[in-house]
Scaffold this active site. Structure first.
Site, short mmCIF file in Angstrom:
data_model
loop_
_atom_site.label_atom_id
_atom_site.label_comp_id
_atom_site.label_asym_id
_atom_site.label_seq_id
_atom_site.Cartn_x
_atom_site.Cartn_y
_atom_site.Cartn_z
N SER A 120 0.92 -1.02 -0.22
CA SER A 120 -0.39 0.43 0.38
C SER A 120 0.84 1.04 0.53
CB SER A 120 -0.56 0.10 1.58
OG SER A 120 -0.15 -0.20 2.18
N HIS A 141 -2.81 -3.42 -6.12
CA HIS A 141 -3.39 -3.01 -4.81
C HIS A 141 -4.78 -3.10 -4.55
CE1 HIS A 141 -3.70 0.27 -1.62
NE2 HIS A 141 -3.34 -0.90 -1.13
N GLU A 153 -6.14 -0.50 -7.57
CA GLU A 153 -4.60 -0.07 -7.78
C GLU A 153 -3.53 -0.16 -9.09
OE1 GLU A 153 -4.77 3.99 -5.39
OE2 GLU A 153 -4.61 2.25 -4.42
N ASN A 191 -4.61 6.05 -1.05
CA ASN A 191 -4.39 6.13 0.12
C ASN A 191 -3.80 7.36 0.21
OD1 ASN A 191 -4.90 4.37 1.79
ND2 ASN A 191 -2.69 2.47 1.18
N1 CAA Z 1 -15.85 -11.86 2.52
C1 CAA Z 1 -16.95 -12.03 1.58
N2 CAA Z 1 -18.15 -10.88 1.54
C2 CAA Z 1 -18.06 -9.81 2.56
C3 CAA Z 1 -17.04 -9.94 3.40
C4 CAA Z 1 -16.06 -11.05 2.89
N3 CAA Z 1 -15.32 -9.88 3.90
N4 CAA Z 1 -17.64 -9.20 3.84
C5 CAA Z 1 -18.48 -8.85 3.76
N5 CAA Z 1 -18.63 -8.99 2.50
C6 CAA Z 1 -19.97 -8.55 1.84
C7 CAA Z 1 -21.82 -8.90 2.46
O1 CAA Z 1 -22.24 -10.52 2.62
C8 CAA Z 1 -22.51 -8.16 2.68
O2 CAA Z 1 -23.20 -8.76 1.78
P1 CAA Z 1 -24.43 -8.23 0.86
O3 CAA Z 1 -24.19 -6.53 0.70
O4 CAA Z 1 -24.89 -9.08 -0.54
O5 CAA Z 1 -25.10 -8.76 1.69
C9 CAA Z 1 -22.05 -7.21 2.22
O6 CAA Z 1 -20.82 -7.26 1.84
C10 CAA Z 1 -21.89 -6.05 3.24
O7 CAA Z 1 -21.86 -6.60 4.13
P2 CAA Z 1 -22.69 -6.48 5.56
O8 CAA Z 1 -23.82 -6.33 5.46
O9 CAA Z 1 -22.16 -7.71 6.74
O10 CAA Z 1 -22.03 -4.85 6.68
P3 CAA Z 1 -21.82 -3.50 5.64
O11 CAA Z 1 -22.70 -3.26 5.48
O12 CAA Z 1 -21.16 -2.89 6.91
O13 CAA Z 1 -20.42 -3.84 5.08
C11 CAA Z 1 -18.39 -3.46 4.81
C12 CAA Z 1 -18.72 -4.03 5.53
C13 CAA Z 1 -18.06 -4.15 2.73
C14 CAA Z 1 -16.28 -3.81 5.26
C15 CAA Z 1 -18.36 -1.65 4.12
O14 CAA Z 1 -18.54 -1.24 5.94
C16 CAA Z 1 -16.89 -1.16 3.52
O15 CAA Z 1 -17.11 -1.10 2.36
N6 CAA Z 1 -16.58 -0.48 4.69
C17 CAA Z 1 -15.30 0.51 4.04
C18 CAA Z 1 -14.64 -0.80 3.65
C19 CAA Z 1 -13.03 0.39 3.10
O16 CAA Z 1 -13.02 0.90 2.51
N7 CAA Z 1 -11.97 -0.70 2.72
C20 CAA Z 1 -10.95 -0.11 2.26
C21 CAA Z 1 -9.85 0.21 3.20
S1 CAA Z 1 -8.21 0.93 2.62
C22 CAA Z 1 -7.60 -0.18 1.95
O17 CAA Z 1 -7.88 -1.64 2.05
C23 CAA Z 1 -6.11 -0.39 1.29
C24 CAA Z 1 -4.98 0.05 2.72
O18 CAA Z 1 -3.84 -0.08 1.79
C25 CAA Z 1 -4.92 0.64 3.40
#
Ligand code: CAA
Length: 293
Positions: A120, A141, A153, A191
């Site tokens: 990242s 990424h 990315e 990021n």
């Molecule tokens: N694997 C498969 N499916 C998953 C999952 C996983 N690990 N986690 C969640 N899901 C699915 C759920 O089954 C659900 O599916 P449906 O919409 O079909 O019901 C959907 O994703 C939403 O999940 P939840 O209802 O359980 O919970 P939520 O609505 O709170 O969503 C989330 C969870 C997808 C994590 C959401 O909160 C989200 O998008 N959060 C932001 C995540 C983000 O910003 N990620 C980037 C981080 S930065 C990074 O990664 C880069 C870096 O370099 C630091």
């Protein structure tokens, strides 16, 4: 170039997600980690995520079984990469560890293999330079949780050639992701924006202008983020966010990227977020209890 076999280095949060989406899209995957317990944990996460998708009828039992059949867990690095068309590395963000691993991979993988890092922040050009194939070295990424997030990315190092970019675009598309191509720069596109925003949320808590839960609510409802910034920090890992902020200060030589003292203190205390059970929230209770700072 036709990619069929992918070696994924690291079975952690990102590695198991990458192995999952690659296998689900039909690639033969070798998932490699340094200890059996890490492989077992990674595979258990993949099984859990496949089960969740199965329950929601997003995939069939046949898909889930075929996905698992395509993943082979491997401890030996040479065994993992010896016949790979593509190696995707998702090991900890430690420069020396990455450089040493890439030297070993370069020596053991077929000369035709493309080498991709899920870093990242660490320089693609710096990693490419320890291999004999910098033109075939690239950043790929993914975002957490990998099975859900729609973006990859693609980062071009100084020597990466266009043919390599095209192959990686095709692989990312096949695993169901959209791509953006970014020239190498600290934090790439996402990021670069995200880490200063998360830092600013922590500065606001440090200054006492609002509470953890209200800052999260404000950004969730006011900006329509799926998670508030402090919940997201706990999800990403406070240590990861701090590492990236410090890296930005080193690379950009600009103090605007500095990490808040509160973030550093929490990392020193071992409050790393969900993975350690405590961050801006305490995960020993359900629902998690917001901390007071
Ligand atoms: N694997 C498969 N499916 C998953 C999952 C996983 N690990 N986690 C969640 N899901 C699915 C759920 O089954 C659900 O599916 P449906 O919409 O079909 O019901 C959907 O994703 C939403 O999940 P939840 O209802 O359980 O919970 P939520 O609505 O709170 O969503 C989330 C969870 C997808 C994590 C959401 O909160 C989200 O998008 N959060 C932001 C995540 C983000 O910003 N990620 C980037 C981080 S930065 C990074 O990664 C880069 C870096 O370099 C630091």
């Amino acid at each position: 170039m036709d990619i069929k076999k992918i070696a994924v280095l690291g079975a952690g949060q990102m590695g198991n997600g990458i192995a999952h989406v690659c296998a689900q899209s039909g690639y033969e995957v070798k998932m490699r980690d340094i200890e059996q317990q890490f492989l077992d944990k990674g595979l258990a996460t993949i099984k859990g995520n496949l089960d969740r998708m199965l329950k929601k009828s997003k995939i069939t039992q046949v898909d889930a079984d075929a996905t698992l059949r395509r993943i082979k867990c491997v401890l030996d690095l040479k065994e993992a990469v010896k016949d790979a068309d593509l190696v995707i590395e998702a090991i900890p963000e430690i420069v020396k560890l990455k450089l040493d691993t890439w030297k070993d991979v370069d020596a053991a993988a077929p000369a035709s293999a493309i080498l991709a890092s899920n870093t990242s922040s660490i320089s693609i050009t710096q990693m490419a330079a320890v291999t004999k194939r910098p033109q075939k070295f690239i950043g790929m990424h993914f975002f957490n949780p990998v099975p859900v997030m729609g973006l990859v990315e693609i980062i071009k190092g100084q020597a990466t050639d266009d043919a390599t970019v095209d192959v990686i675009k095709a692989v990312a598309t096949k695993v169901g992701k959209q791509t953006v191509v970014v020239k190498e720069a600290p934090g790439f596109a996402v990021n670069r924006l995200l880490v200063p925003a998360l830092n600013e949320a922590v500065f606001a808590i440090q200054e006492g202008i609002t509470t953890v839960e209200d800052m999260d609510l404000a950004i969730k409802l006011g900006l329509n983020w799926p998670m508030g910034p402090l919940t997201l920090l706990d999800f990403v890992g406070l240590d990861t966010a701090l590492y990236i902020a410090d890296y930005f200060v080193d690379e950009f030589k600009d103090s605007k990227y500095r990490a808040p003292a509160l973030l550093r203190k929490m990392v020193r205390a071992g409050w790393l977020g969900r993975k350690s059970g405590r961050g801006f929230y305490d995960y020993s209770t359900n629902p998690p209890k917001p901390g007071r700072f």
